[in-house]
Design an enzyme around this catalytic site. Sequence first.
Site, PDB file in Angstrom:
ATOM      1  N   TYR A  55       0.843  -1.198   0.000  1.00  0.00           N
ATOM      2  CA  TYR A  55       0.000   0.000   0.000  1.00  0.00           C
ATOM      3  C   TYR A  55       0.878   1.247   0.000  1.00  0.00           C
ATOM      4  O   TYR A  55       2.081   1.164   0.257  1.00  0.00           O
ATOM      5  CB  TYR A  55      -0.919  -0.018   1.237  1.00  0.00           C
ATOM      6  CG  TYR A  55      -2.069   0.950   1.104  1.00  0.00           C
ATOM      7  CD1 TYR A  55      -2.946   0.856   0.040  1.00  0.00           C
ATOM      8  CD2 TYR A  55      -2.258   1.958   2.030  1.00  0.00           C
ATOM      9  CE1 TYR A  55      -3.989   1.751  -0.104  1.00  0.00           C
ATOM     10  CE2 TYR A  55      -3.313   2.853   1.899  1.00  0.00           C
ATOM     11  CZ  TYR A  55      -4.162   2.749   0.827  1.00  0.00           C
ATOM     12  OH  TYR A  55      -5.202   3.638   0.694  1.00  0.00           O
ATOM     13  N   LYS A 323     -18.979  -6.560  -1.549  1.00  0.00           N
ATOM     14  CA  LYS A 323     -17.893  -6.648  -0.572  1.00  0.00           C
ATOM     15  C   LYS A 323     -17.994  -7.895   0.276  1.00  0.00           C
ATOM     16  O   LYS A 323     -19.089  -8.353   0.603  1.00  0.00           O
ATOM     17  CB  LYS A 323     -17.968  -5.442   0.381  1.00  0.00           C
ATOM     18  CG  LYS A 323     -17.593  -4.150  -0.269  1.00  0.00           C
ATOM     19  CD  LYS A 323     -16.112  -4.103  -0.517  1.00  0.00           C
ATOM     20  CE  LYS A 323     -15.748  -3.020  -1.485  1.00  0.00           C
ATOM     21  NZ  LYS A 323     -14.394  -3.119  -1.986  1.00  0.00           N
TER      22      LYS A 323
HETATM   23  N1  LIG Z   1      -7.325   6.310  -4.334  1.00  0.00           N
HETATM   24  C1  LIG Z   1      -8.216   6.195  -3.361  1.00  0.00           C
HETATM   25  O1  LIG Z   1      -8.326   7.022  -2.457  1.00  0.00           O
HETATM   26  C2  LIG Z   1      -9.126   5.004  -3.380  1.00  0.00           C
HETATM   27  C3  LIG Z   1     -10.225   4.929  -2.517  1.00  0.00           C
HETATM   28  C4  LIG Z   1     -11.072   3.821  -2.638  1.00  0.00           C
HETATM   29  C5  LIG Z   1     -10.784   2.817  -3.544  1.00  0.00           C
HETATM   30  N2  LIG Z   1      -9.673   2.924  -4.313  1.00  0.00           N
HETATM   31  C6  LIG Z   1      -9.326   1.917  -5.309  1.00  0.00           C
HETATM   32  O2  LIG Z   1     -10.425   1.789  -6.171  1.00  0.00           O
HETATM   33  C7  LIG Z   1     -10.409   0.494  -6.754  1.00  0.00           C
HETATM   34  C8  LIG Z   1     -11.790  -0.112  -6.570  1.00  0.00           C
HETATM   35  O3  LIG Z   1     -12.006  -0.288  -5.168  1.00  0.00           O
HETATM   36  P1  LIG Z   1     -13.375  -0.941  -4.670  1.00  0.00           P
HETATM   37  O4  LIG Z   1     -13.315  -1.125  -3.211  1.00  0.00           O
HETATM   38  O5  LIG Z   1     -14.480  -0.146  -5.246  1.00  0.00           O
HETATM   39  O6  LIG Z   1     -13.285  -2.334  -5.420  1.00  0.00           O
HETATM   40  P2  LIG Z   1     -14.229  -3.610  -5.401  1.00  0.00           P
HETATM   41  O7  LIG Z   1     -15.622  -3.217  -5.058  1.00  0.00           O
HETATM   42  O8  LIG Z   1     -13.567  -4.628  -4.560  1.00  0.00           O
HETATM   43  O9  LIG Z   1     -14.205  -4.068  -6.930  1.00  0.00           O
HETATM   44  C9  LIG Z   1     -13.022  -4.354  -7.585  1.00  0.00           C
HETATM   45  C10 LIG Z   1     -13.185  -3.997  -9.045  1.00  0.00           C
HETATM   46  O10 LIG Z   1     -11.960  -4.206  -9.733  1.00  0.00           O
HETATM   47  C11 LIG Z   1     -12.207  -4.902 -10.941  1.00  0.00           C
HETATM   48  N3  LIG Z   1     -11.015  -5.697 -11.250  1.00  0.00           N
HETATM   49  C12 LIG Z   1     -10.425  -6.602 -10.470  1.00  0.00           C
HETATM   50  N4  LIG Z   1      -9.331  -7.102 -11.075  1.00  0.00           N
HETATM   51  C13 LIG Z   1      -9.256  -6.490 -12.283  1.00  0.00           C
HETATM   52  C14 LIG Z   1      -8.371  -6.588 -13.378  1.00  0.00           C
HETATM   53  N5  LIG Z   1      -7.317  -7.414 -13.346  1.00  0.00           N
HETATM   54  N6  LIG Z   1      -8.609  -5.817 -14.455  1.00  0.00           N
HETATM   55  C15 LIG Z   1      -9.667  -4.978 -14.485  1.00  0.00           C
HETATM   56  N7  LIG Z   1     -10.536  -4.840 -13.469  1.00  0.00           N
HETATM   57  C16 LIG Z   1     -10.333  -5.589 -12.383  1.00  0.00           C
HETATM   58  C17 LIG Z   1     -13.414  -5.751 -10.655  1.00  0.00           C
HETATM   59  O11 LIG Z   1     -14.030  -6.064 -11.883  1.00  0.00           O
HETATM   60  P3  LIG Z   1     -15.326  -7.041 -11.965  1.00  0.00           P
HETATM   61  O12 LIG Z   1     -16.453  -6.209 -11.489  1.00  0.00           O
HETATM   62  O13 LIG Z   1     -15.399  -7.397 -13.394  1.00  0.00           O
HETATM   63  O14 LIG Z   1     -15.040  -8.215 -11.087  1.00  0.00           O
HETATM   64  C18 LIG Z   1     -14.241  -4.838  -9.754  1.00  0.00           C
HETATM   65  O15 LIG Z   1     -15.042  -3.993 -10.525  1.00  0.00           O
HETATM   66  C19 LIG Z   1      -9.294  -0.273  -6.036  1.00  0.00           C
HETATM   67  O16 LIG Z   1      -8.132  -0.208  -6.823  1.00  0.00           O
HETATM   68  C20 LIG Z   1      -9.099   0.528  -4.769  1.00  0.00           C
HETATM   69  O17 LIG Z   1      -7.816   0.369  -4.199  1.00  0.00           O
HETATM   70  C21 LIG Z   1      -8.855   3.990  -4.257  1.00  0.00           C
END
Ligand SMILES: NC(=O)c1ccc[n+]([C@@H]2O[C@H](COP(=O)([O-])OP(=O)(O)OC[C@H]3O[C@@H](n4cnc5c(N)ncnc54)[C@H](OP(=O)(O)O)[C@@H]3O)[C@@H](O)[C@H]2O)c1
Length: 334
Positions: A55, A323
Amino acid sequence: MPVAHAVRFHRFGPPADVAHLESIEIGEPGPGEVVVRMVCAPIHPADLNRLEGRYGEKPELPATGGIEGFGTIESGDGEAAGLRPGQPVALSQTTGTWSERIRVPVDRVVPLPQDLAPDLAATLVINPATAWRMLHDFVPLTEGDWVLLNAANSAVGRAVIGIARSNGWRPLAVVRRPELVPELLDLGASAVLLDDDQMRAAIPEITGGAEVRLALNAVGGASALRLANALAPGGTMVTYGAMSRRPLELPNGLLIFKDLHIRGFWLTRWFRQAGAAARGAMFHELIQLATKGVLKAGIAAEFPLSQAAAALTAASTDRRTGKVVFRMRPAESI
Ligand SMILES: NC(=O)c1ccc[n+]([C@@H]2O[C@H](COP(=O)([O-])OP(=O)(O)OC[C@H]3O[C@@H](n4cnc5c(N)ncnc54)[C@H](OP(=O)(O)O)[C@@H]3O)[C@@H](O)[C@H]2O)c1
């Protein structure tokens, strides 16, 4: 001394291998601190990255997992902030939520209405706040504007769709799995496209040629390049996740000839820079949206803390919708 069972890790590595249930002393709450008795807490991609040691900031070891969650005030110095025992709260800017109890400063606690569903309350802070900030802080959007996003089925993506629709903006959702198309249209996406080489050519017909000025990238690699290519000159791509673990590789011409703005967002940084008033205003908006049903909880599975390895394996499983959450006690006990 109050104790709690908590999911902890003493080294970095594969999440299901390194996380174990332990008994910890949480300490008596001091001035300006409260103890929250947890009800449930999600497992996010960032949690898995923290356990892996990948992270943005590595935690000091040993550490307790979990970066948000829902519970009720149990004890402590919360009266001045209106936090009485039994008050339902979400935890913000906090690590260590995979625990029966957690001791936190009162400014890390977000008071919630009594009737907000626990699963929604436990997932209200990180992903909806990220969606909210990215939609409000980068490009001034007006009614009817399009917002392009990949990983649209993610929790952030679903929150983007809900918040964008409630503001009159049009979410152009990109997914990698065709079976998600009807569900995301039902959720409010204006259109859903597959994340492939035909995506860019399909967009002008959908938008009627209107410019797309904001793209939100959670995938990286080829998917990010497709978003960037679809943006109008001067458009902005905000990268906030890297689910494909592939780097961003953009042709120089996208910057030279289109002057794209390539930006990044990290909620942790926003929380550190924002004052209490800005945080409070955003939480107020998010609670309203949750109460109105604009934000929804998507829960794929729940596990007790004692099944940490199974929970973390489920959360690491690809192509899941919703989730995986740790459930510390039943919602009926609140
Ligand atoms: N920068 C920030 O402050 C911040 C804050 C919150 C979250 N995030 C990031 O936002 C992203 C989403 O978080 P979340 O909690 O919303 O995720 P999540 O609900 O766990 O969902 C994960 C998503 O990633 C997709 N995915 C997984 N592996 C993949 C791959 N190899 N290629 C393309 N897509 C892929 C999945 O696609 P499918 O639906 O097709 O399974 C799903 O839509 C994560 O990277 C997280 O770390 C960042």
